[in-house]
Design an enzyme around this catalytic site. Structure first.
Site, short mmCIF file in Angstrom:
data_model
loop_
_atom_site.label_atom_id
_atom_site.label_comp_id
_atom_site.label_asym_id
_atom_site.label_seq_id
_atom_site.Cartn_x
_atom_site.Cartn_y
_atom_site.Cartn_z
N ASP A 9 -5.50 -15.09 -8.74
CA ASP A 9 -4.30 -15.46 -7.66
C ASP A 9 -2.86 -15.00 -8.19
O ASP A 9 -2.66 -15.64 -8.86
CB ASP A 9 -4.65 -16.96 -7.44
CG ASP A 9 -3.86 -17.36 -6.34
OD1 ASP A 9 -2.92 -16.72 -5.73
OD2 ASP A 9 -4.28 -18.47 -5.88
N ASN A 23 6.89 -6.88 3.61
CA ASN A 23 7.19 -6.19 4.72
C ASN A 23 8.70 -5.81 4.52
O ASN A 23 9.22 -6.68 4.14
CB ASN A 23 6.93 -6.91 6.22
CG ASN A 23 7.47 -8.01 6.57
OD1 ASN A 23 8.67 -8.15 6.48
ND2 ASN A 23 6.77 -9.12 6.62
N VAL A 32 -0.70 -10.79 0.91
CA VAL A 32 0.19 -11.32 -0.35
C VAL A 32 1.47 -11.78 -0.07
O VAL A 32 1.80 -12.84 -0.63
CB VAL A 32 0.45 -10.02 -1.35
CG1 VAL A 32 1.30 -10.38 -2.44
CG2 VAL A 32 -1.07 -9.46 -1.42
N ASP A 33 2.02 -11.24 0.76
CA ASP A 33 3.44 -11.71 1.28
C ASP A 33 3.45 -13.04 1.62
O ASP A 33 4.27 -13.89 1.28
CB ASP A 33 4.20 -10.78 2.38
CG ASP A 33 5.66 -11.02 2.66
OD1 ASP A 33 6.16 -11.28 1.90
OD2 ASP A 33 5.90 -10.54 3.87
N SER A 121 0.07 -2.06 -0.63
CA SER A 121 -0.46 -0.93 0.48
C SER A 121 -1.79 -0.94 0.93
O SER A 121 -2.55 -0.11 1.65
CB SER A 121 0.11 0.35 0.40
OG SER A 121 1.33 0.40 0.84
N GLY A 123 -5.10 -2.95 2.16
CA GLY A 123 -5.54 -3.90 3.12
C GLY A 123 -4.76 -3.39 4.61
O GLY A 123 -5.13 -2.22 5.21
N VAL A 124 -4.25 -4.54 5.08
CA VAL A 124 -3.43 -4.14 6.43
C VAL A 124 -2.78 -2.86 6.51
O VAL A 124 -2.65 -2.42 7.58
CB VAL A 124 -2.61 -5.50 6.81
CG1 VAL A 124 -1.35 -5.43 6.01
CG2 VAL A 124 -2.36 -5.24 8.52
N TYR A 125 -2.24 -2.40 5.48
CA TYR A 125 -1.50 -1.11 5.52
C TYR A 125 -2.25 0.23 5.45
O TYR A 125 -1.92 1.32 5.61
CB TYR A 125 -0.26 -0.84 4.26
CG TYR A 125 0.92 -1.78 4.88
CD1 TYR A 125 0.95 -2.87 5.97
CD2 TYR A 125 2.23 -1.69 4.29
CE1 TYR A 125 2.17 -3.25 6.22
CE2 TYR A 125 3.32 -2.20 4.44
CZ TYR A 125 3.34 -3.22 5.52
OH TYR A 125 4.33 -3.74 5.78
#
Length: 175
Positions: A9, A23, A32-33, A121, A123-125
């Site tokens: 974690d 972002n 993560v952000d 980058s 995952g969602v990117y």
């Protein structure tokens, strides 16, 4: 420099620097952000707002990195970097490699000895974990090989949230 990959974690990693897969707004988000902002408390958001008011009023560009205090995290600093978004057509591996190099430049400038990275980058990117692992490990190794003798960074730890991600980073480290 010691480079490792661990399952863990990022919000509880006891390194000098924790790298945030931010972002461009630097004002929090998901993944993560969002986790780092939630764990760090309001001081991190306040520090990011200060960066936006002063250094990066239009947001942080892809591949760039900037430090802030870490708030309630067990780290001294957070280094925010914006990874390329494959879904938005940002497919140049050099942009992704820049995230890791620039984060290490910033960490060394702070005098940090240890740095923890997420899989920027992935995952969602939209970047494949195998690609992120290969690019990240190569970028960190290249940075270490070319860093000035005075560079303080002694340890880089990739902190990953799944066994599958860890396996990809272990594969890249073994290559």
């Amino acid at each position: 420099m010691r480079i490792t990959a661990v399952l863990g974690d990022l919000t509880t990693t006891g390194t000098d620097v924790v790298v945030n897969a931010a972002n461009p707004s630097l004002l929090g988000g998901g993944g993560v952000d969002g986790a780092l902002h939630a764990a760090a408390g309001p001081a991190l958001l306040a520090a990011c707002r200060q960066v936006r008011r002063t250094s990066w009023p239009d947001g942080l560009p892809v591949g760039e990195a900037v430090p802030t205090e870490a708030g309630d995290l067990p780290a001294r600093w957070v280094v925010h970097t914006v990874g390329p978004d494959r879904h938005a057509g940002q497919t140049d591996p050099e942009l992704l490699a820049s995230c890791f190099r620039r984060s290490l430049d910033v960490a060394a400038g702070l005098g940090a000895r240890s740095v923890a990275f997420p899989a920027v980058s992935a995952g969602v990117y939209g970047w494949a974990m195998r690609d992120v692992a290969g690019i990240a490990v190569a970028a960190v190794r290249a940075w270490a090989a070319s860093a000035p003798a005075a560079a303080t960074v002694e340890e880089v730890r990739f902190v990953l949230v799944s066994d599958a991600a860890l396996a990809e980073f272990e594969r890249a480290l073994a290559a």
